[in-house]
Design an enzyme around this catalytic site. Structure first.
Site, mmCIF file in Angstrom:
data_model
loop_
_atom_site.group_PDB
_atom_site.id
_atom_site.type_symbol
_atom_site.label_atom_id
_atom_site.label_comp_id
_atom_site.label_asym_id
_atom_site.label_seq_id
_atom_site.Cartn_x
_atom_site.Cartn_y
_atom_site.Cartn_z
ATOM 1 N N LYS A 153 10.138 68.947 49.462
ATOM 2 C CA LYS A 153 10.949 68.738 48.265
ATOM 3 C C LYS A 153 12.124 67.789 48.544
ATOM 4 C CE LYS A 153 9.521 73.093 46.234
ATOM 5 N NZ LYS A 153 9.937 74.277 45.464
ATOM 6 N N TYR B 172 3.731 72.124 37.669
ATOM 7 C CA TYR B 172 4.354 73.438 37.496
ATOM 8 C C TYR B 172 3.990 74.088 36.154
ATOM 9 C CZ TYR B 172 7.194 72.987 41.744
ATOM 10 O OH TYR B 172 7.611 72.897 43.052
ATOM 11 N N ASN C 54 13.849 75.162 48.038
ATOM 12 C CA ASN C 54 13.254 75.988 49.102
ATOM 13 C C ASN C 54 12.353 75.165 50.033
ATOM 14 O OD1 ASN C 54 11.224 75.632 47.285
ATOM 15 N ND2 ASN C 54 10.673 77.779 47.078
ATOM 16 N N HIS D 56 6.810 73.150 48.972
ATOM 17 C CA HIS D 56 5.880 73.819 48.067
ATOM 18 C C HIS D 56 4.547 73.847 48.790
ATOM 19 C CE1 HIS D 56 3.371 74.777 44.597
ATOM 20 N NE2 HIS D 56 2.537 73.873 45.082
ATOM 21 N N GLU E 277 -4.033 70.917 42.562
ATOM 22 C CA GLU E 277 -2.815 70.216 42.962
ATOM 23 C C GLU E 277 -3.124 68.979 43.808
ATOM 24 O OE1 GLU E 277 -0.449 73.242 44.839
ATOM 25 O OE2 GLU E 277 -0.051 74.282 42.953
#
Ligand code: CMP
Length: 150
Positions: A11, A51, A114, A117, A128
């Site tokens: 990220k 998402y 975080n 992913h 994905e």
């Protein structure tokens, strides 16, 4: 043991904080094979498709805004039971709850930021991976360390 492929996103904060190498290094040392890798700036359309399962949740809008705010790294990792192995390496979604030794437990303090992913099932992984990579961007090759030491 099934050989699986999983999508991993490093990220935006991972690039901003200069820890891309450290995170990728963990996957390499574990023995996972990088079969695709690119840097990209996600647009809203891609973020919403990626998402889609979280649409309507209270964290959805801030998440979309955040993930499109700066470039990130997308990669496909391959290995025995790669989906579960990578999820375990990532740790709990909330970095504060993630165990030390996991990526989130060692590098983060946030739930939104975080660090990584990772696909959560084979269906998610397939969906994905196709969102981020065309088939010709994913490479089949032998991972044989000894070949490169001669
Ligand atoms: P990720 O694995 O990318 O999948 C969904 C993301 O939504 C998750 O990591 C977090 O970045 C974010 N997320 C999940 N739950 C929350 C939450 N309670 N608050 C803020 N962000 C969240």
């Amino acid at each position: 043991m099934p050989v699986e492929r999983t999508l991993v996103l490093l990220k935006p904060e991972t690039l901003q904080r200069g820890i891309v190498g450290e995170v990728i290094s963990r996957f390499e040392r574990r023995g996972l094979k990088i079969v695709a890798l690119k840097m990209l700036w996600m647009d809203r359309d891609l973020a919403e498709r990626h998402y889609a399962a979280h649409r309507g949740k209270d964290f959805y809008e801030p998440l979309i805004e955040y993930i499109t705010s700066s470039p990130l790294i997308a990669m496909v990792l391959e290995g025995d039971e790669a989906i579960e192995v990578v999820r375990k390496m990532a740790g709990s979604t909330d970095c504060r709850e993630a165990e030390p030794g996991t990526i989130r437990g060692d590098f983060g303090l946030s739930t939104q930021k975080n660090i990584v992913h990772a696909s959560d099932s084979s269906e998610s992984a397939e969906r994905e991976i196709a969102l981020f990579f065309s088939p010709d961007e994913i490479h089949d090759y032998d991972l044989s360390v000894s070949r490169w030491l001669k």
